[in-house]
Design a protein around this motif. Structure first.
Motif, PDB file in Angstrom:
ATOM      1  N   LEU A 104      38.248  42.123  27.300  1.00 56.38           N
ATOM      2  CA  LEU A 104      37.448  42.571  27.449  1.00 56.38           C
ATOM      3  C   LEU A 104      37.568  44.339  26.973  1.00 56.38           C
ATOM      4  N   GLY A 105      38.928  44.828  27.517  1.00 61.12           N
ATOM      5  CA  GLY A 105      38.671  46.221  27.832  1.00 61.12           C
ATOM      6  C   GLY A 105      37.527  46.811  28.308  1.00 61.12           C
ATOM      7  N   LEU A 106      37.286  46.189  29.944  1.00 61.29           N
ATOM      8  CA  LEU A 106      36.217  47.249  30.748  1.00 61.29           C
ATOM      9  C   LEU A 106      37.171  46.966  31.998  1.00 61.29           C
ATOM     10  N   ILE A 107      36.924  47.731  32.740  1.00 63.70           N
ATOM     11  CA  ILE A 107      38.082  47.540  34.226  1.00 63.70           C
ATOM     12  C   ILE A 107      37.439  46.071  35.422  1.00 63.70           C
ATOM     13  N   ASP A 108      39.636  46.028  35.512  1.00 67.13           N
ATOM     14  CA  ASP A 108      39.754  44.907  36.380  1.00 67.13           C
ATOM     15  C   ASP A 108      39.513  45.004  37.806  1.00 67.13           C
ATOM     16  N   HIS A 109      38.047  44.734  38.385  1.00 65.44           N
ATOM     17  CA  HIS A 109      38.150  45.862  39.868  1.00 65.44           C
ATOM     18  C   HIS A 109      38.767  45.099  40.743  1.00 65.44           C
ATOM     19  N   ARG A 110      39.288  43.441  40.511  1.00 67.42           N
ATOM     20  CA  ARG A 110      39.599  42.633  40.978  1.00 67.42           C
ATOM     21  C   ARG A 110      41.168  43.134  41.322  1.00 67.42           C
ATOM     22  N   LYS A 111      41.787  43.427  40.239  1.00 67.81           N
ATOM     23  CA  LYS A 111      43.243  44.057  40.324  1.00 67.81           C
ATOM     24  C   LYS A 111      43.767  44.943  41.049  1.00 67.81           C
ATOM     25  N   MET A 112      42.602  46.137  40.514  1.00 69.27           N
ATOM     26  CA  MET A 112      42.847  47.307  41.338  1.00 69.27           C
ATOM     27  C   MET A 112      42.795  46.823  42.253  1.00 69.27           C
ATOM     28  N   THR A 113      42.330  46.008  43.258  1.00 72.46           N
ATOM     29  CA  THR A 113      41.930  45.859  44.639  1.00 72.46           C
ATOM     30  C   THR A 113      43.255  45.860  45.196  1.00 72.46           C
ATOM     31  N   ALA A 114      43.686  44.806  44.172  1.00 70.83           N
ATOM     32  CA  ALA A 114      45.132  43.832  44.730  1.00 70.83           C
ATOM     33  C   ALA A 114      46.334  44.780  44.537  1.00 70.83           C
ATOM     34  N   MET A 115      45.617  45.654  43.821  1.00 71.23           N
ATOM     35  CA  MET A 115      46.991  46.739  42.936  1.00 71.23           C
ATOM     36  C   MET A 115      47.047  47.976  44.239  1.00 71.23           C
ATOM     37  N   THR A 116      45.932  47.822  44.434  1.00 70.48           N
ATOM     38  CA  THR A 116      46.156  49.112  45.844  1.00 70.48           C
ATOM     39  C   THR A 116      46.508  48.692  47.282  1.00 70.48           C
TER      40      THR A 116
END
Ligand SMILES: Nc1ncnc2c1ncn2[C@@H]1O[C@H](COP(=O)(O)OP(=O)(O)OP(=O)(O)O)[C@@H](O)[C@H]1O
Ligand SMILES: [Mg+2]
Lengths: 511, 337
Positions: free
Chosen positions: A127-139
């Protein structure tokens, strides 16, 4: 993320074709009243660590800010990967592959670690919204790669200075840039973390990244740098391989004179007990701190970052008062609920974090220096005695060799080390009888460091009792009469000057 | 150690450049109206002492408020309540300043009181309102915007409730004298001079700037930040109360609608005068000039017979433009990129 193999291949290619990834020629940069850089040159090889050396205010940070697109040079050329470039903004530099870790930490306090790292590059969902879960995983993946143990979802404001520093480093690494600039990255962290940082640097270097490393710590230079360039008063002095020179050679290049004693401790007469702390505790932070401090004595406080050293200092000074225990000053029980109370008892605290609790950035050097002394005295008929104070501040400026065009310059325009000196001056002007210094020589150059050590010794000789926190063991060992070591909020021992050494301290600190 | 190379500095005094800028704006605005005056009205705008006197009189009340608001903004806060505090103090003060010649006085027993009574009441109410603002901000930690917004609505409510919306009139002659003639101008200038010096040369001033620049560092430097904030807001309230007294006295009447939007004019004057909304920077002298710029604009538009609606539109644009210009100036000073 780009796979390491591709990256390496690209770098190998670059390395072969170009001896230098970055070439700087004839750079000049002037600020009102100061020539920060004058006809400066600098060349950076890929896959190497290049240290920048120079006294406070020599122009190191300014040069790096030019490379990182923050300042535009008045004159001179920048060639990056063989092409002449004009860097229009930090973003422009970042997109070309130049990342910088600033001397003053620049993270956004109320955002999480992950948000800080991936800002502007947040992963999005369908949807173009920030994917927080993915961001946490990337971090987490990034942290795993760098062996950093910090919760990606923690708010930055809850981290210690050292942890923030590690986040900054991770953030810079996450850009996978070709050039990584580190401006005094170890000024806020202890030796263990320094080792950790060096491991990261070696890894990056092996992958072909060129690293510019600004430091005032000579041993780091020999440990990590392949070559180094020296600057003096805005001028380029020279570049050498670090294997070819000695410490004294470098200092001579930096300051143009010999510096012999690093830690000229002068014996002081130890007097009566002035501060006596018993069972001081702040649940969750530190417990059962008990010690005596005598007039003329220098008590070193060692321990890893997070061991509670700074918290004890802040409790003594009333910044965050302890909940249990007693503090006695000159034999009298005192209750210290705020820094104001502590100052009334003749205490002074130089805090660890220059930016958060030290500098008043929009104000002038003079205003920054005089603010604490105004608490008692220096007022005549309701008016601040500007003239008298200015004279005192001038004396401080000379004594500490603070480099500024004039005392009315805004402190934010001073170099990091000179800001630190202003803060030291601020507390000296209060004429304390108990002086607590948290990392007093952070960001201060070798020459000035020796001078500050001499100053501390002199104060001790005049009967001032000093508590000195430092992450640099040689400094603690060199200066202290006794050394108190802390580990996870507990005192693990107090060593006498005669019995203390690096190994013993580390044993107590790491347990 | 060889000489540190520092080129001689040409600037003589640190305060000059910034204030010179604002003065230049003032002169420019005046000249624009002067030229437009000759073009469209066939007469001089500036060469008319009556017009200039009226202009300064008009902005004096806002100016008094702006002196207090400037100090609040320097601490990094904001005060939205001053206009309402003007109305509240005007009402209550007038109710104890009435003359016995008036048959339907609000408190017939409290007529013909010596002028010191309404003065003390008015200043006291302003001070109290300011102290409540300050206490809320300092000890509960709510943002200044919210605390003073609450006071803005409450004080206006009290002003209306006090007489159920009726105006109060017929002050004693001595009370009416406070705001008569050019008195408001002198009150404004006196207040401005006092606080200009207080900010620059006293401990109170130094601490005010320090708190705005970095509240944590201020605390560690031994400043009792909370108590100081209460002081600053209390002074702002006191000055709003003074403005209320002057307004009521001059109009010889008090109404609940008085002082409407004064808080915004005061904030605008401070900001036009170079006070930074992020705290730590600003001078009363700048605010005085800012106030005069606002006054000049109002008076100039009236002189050119510009419609009131356009006046507001242009005023809004000029306020924003002033802040934009200031922001650029700050950037140019600190970054030099
Ligand atoms: N924005 C600025 N405005 C005015 N002067 C500045 C500005 N930035 C730096 N300077 C001046 O330029 C000189 C060089 O500063 P710089 O920060 O590059 O020193 P540095 O070598 O990094 O010192 P340090 O070791 O203390 O960090 C200093 O004299 C400083 O006061
Ligand atoms: Mg620097």
């Amino acid at each position: 993320m780009v796979s390491t193999n591709t990256l390496e291949a690209v770098q190998r290619y670059k390395q072969k074709s170009l001896p230098y990834i970055l070439e700087i020629e004839g750079i000049r940069k002037e600020f009102p009243g100061v020539v920060a850089l004058d006809n400066v040159q600098f060349r950076l090889r890929p896959g190497s660590v290049h240290a920048l050396m120079g006294e406070n205010g020599a122009g190191k940070s300014t040069l790096m800010k030019i490379i990182a697109g923050i300042y535009k040079p008045d004159r001179g050329t920048i060639r990056f990967q063989g092409e002449e470039v004009t860097l229009t903004s930090p973003l422009d530099a970042l997109e070309r592959g130049i990342a910088m870790i600033h001397q003053e930490l620049a993270l956004m306090d109320w955002m999480t670690v992950a948000e800080n790292i991936w800002i502007r590059r947040e992963p999005t969902n369908a949807l173009g919204l920030i994917d927080h879960r993915k961001m946490t995983a990337m971090t987490q993946a990034l942290f795993d790669q760098l062996s950093i143990r910090i919760d990606p979802t923690a708010e930055v404001s809850s981290l210690t200075v050292a942890q923030r520093q590690m986040v900054e480093i991770a953030k810079a690494v996450s850009h996978e840039s070709d050039v990584l600039i580190m401006d005094e990255p170890t000024s806020a962290i202890t030796e263990t973390e320094v080792e950790h940082l060096f491991a990261i640097i070696r890894d990056l270097k092996a992958r072909g990244v060129a690293i510019v490393y600004i430091t005032h710590k000579m041993n780091e230079l020999f440990e990590i740098a392949d070559e180094f360039s020296v600057f003096r008063d805005g001028k380029y002095v020279g570049t050498h391989a670090s294997a070819d020179v000695t410490r004294d050679d470098i200092i001579r290049m930096m300051v143009g004179r010999e510096i012999t004693d690093m830690f000229p401790k002068e014996e002081a007469e130890i007097g009566d007990v002035i501060l006596s702390v018993e069972n001081l505790s702040l649940p969750g932070t530190f417990h059962g701190i008990t010690f005596d401090l005598r007039k003329g004595e220098i008590l070193g406080l060692a321990g890893l970052v997070g061991s509670g050293r700074s918290n004890v200092a802040e409790a003594l000074f009333g910044v965050t008062p302890a909940t249990e225990g007693t503090i006695r000053i000159a034999g009298r029980d005192v209750s210290i609920g705020s820094p104001k109370d502590a100052m009334r008892e003749g205490m002074a605290l130089l805090t660890e974090d220059r930016k958060d609790t030290g500098c008043f950035l929009p104000l002038t050097v003079l205003e920054n220096m005089q603010i604490a002394a105004l608490q008692d005295g220096h007022v005549k008929m309701g008016c601040v005695d500007e003239r008298g104070l200015t004279v005192l501040c001038k004396e401080m400026q000379d004594a500490l060799r603070i480099k500024t065009p004039n005392l009315d310059e805004r402190i934010e325009n001073l170099s990091g080390g000179n800001q630190q000196k202003v803060l030291i001056a601020r507390w000296l002007l209060t004429k304390p009888r108990i002086l607590i210094l948290d990392e007093p020589t952070r960001g201060i150059d070798v020459g000035a460091k020796a001078e500050i050590h001499r100053l501390i010794s002199r104060l001790a000789q005049q009967g001032v009792a000093v508590i000195m926190i430092s992450s640099e063991l040689p400094e603690v060992l060199g200066m202290s009469d006794r050394i108190m070591v802390m580990h996870e909020g507990h005192m693990t021992g107090i060593l006498d000057r005669s019995e203390a050494n690096q190994v013993k301290i580390m044993e107590l600190a790491a347990r | 150690m060889e000489n540190v190379q520092i080129e001689p500095v040409k600037r003589s005094r640190r305060s000059l450049p910034q204030e010179l800028n604002i003065l230049l704006v003032l002169v420019a605005v005046a000249l624009v109206f002067e030229i437009l005056g000759w073009l469209f009205q066939g007469q001089s705008f500036l060469m008319n002492s009556r017009r200039l006197t009226i202009m300064i009189l008009q902005v004096s009340v806002v100016g008094i408020i702006a002196v207090g608001v400037t100090q609040v903004i320097i601490t990094g806060g904001i005060d939205l309540s001053s206009g309402s505090v003007v109305a509240m103090t005007a009402m209550i003060t007038m109710s104890v300043a009435q003359s016995s010649e008036f048959a339907r006085a609000m408190y017939p027993a409290l007529t013909d009181l010596p002028v010191i009574v309404p003065l003390a009441v008015g200043l006291g109410i302003g001070l109290l309102a300011g102290m409540i603002n300050g206490a809320l901000i300092a000890w509960t930690g709510i943002p200044p915007f919210i605390a003073t917004l609450g006071m803005m609505v409450t004080a206006r409510g009290i002003a209306k409730w006090y007489t159920k919306g009726q105006p109060i009139s017929f002050p004693t002659d001595s009370f009416a004298a406070i705001g008569s003639g050019a008195a408001p101008v002198f009150i404004f200038l006196a207040v401005a001079v006092i606080f200009h010096f207080a900010l620059r040369y006293t401990r109170y001033g130094k601490f005010t700037y320090a708190i705005g620049a970095n509240p944590q560092a201020a605390r560690v430097s031994g400043i009792n930040v909370q108590r100081h904030l209460v002081k600053v807001y209390a002074i702002a309230g006191l000055l709003a109360g003074l403005a209320g007294i002057v307004t009521a006295s001059r109009a010889a009447t008090a109404q609940a609608g008085m002082g409407m939007m004064y808080e915004l004019d005061a904030i605008a004057a401070a900001v036009i005068g170079g006070t930074s909304l992020s705290g730590g920077r600003g001078r009363i002298f700048g605010t005085v000039i800012g106030t005069l710029i606002l006054g000049l604009m109002m008076s100039g538009f009236t002189f050119l017979r510009v419609d009131a609606f356009y006046q507001e539109i242009v005023k809004g644009i000029i306020i924003v433009a002033a802040v934009v210009a200031d922001t650029f100036r700050q950037k140019a000073r600190s970054k030099k990129a």
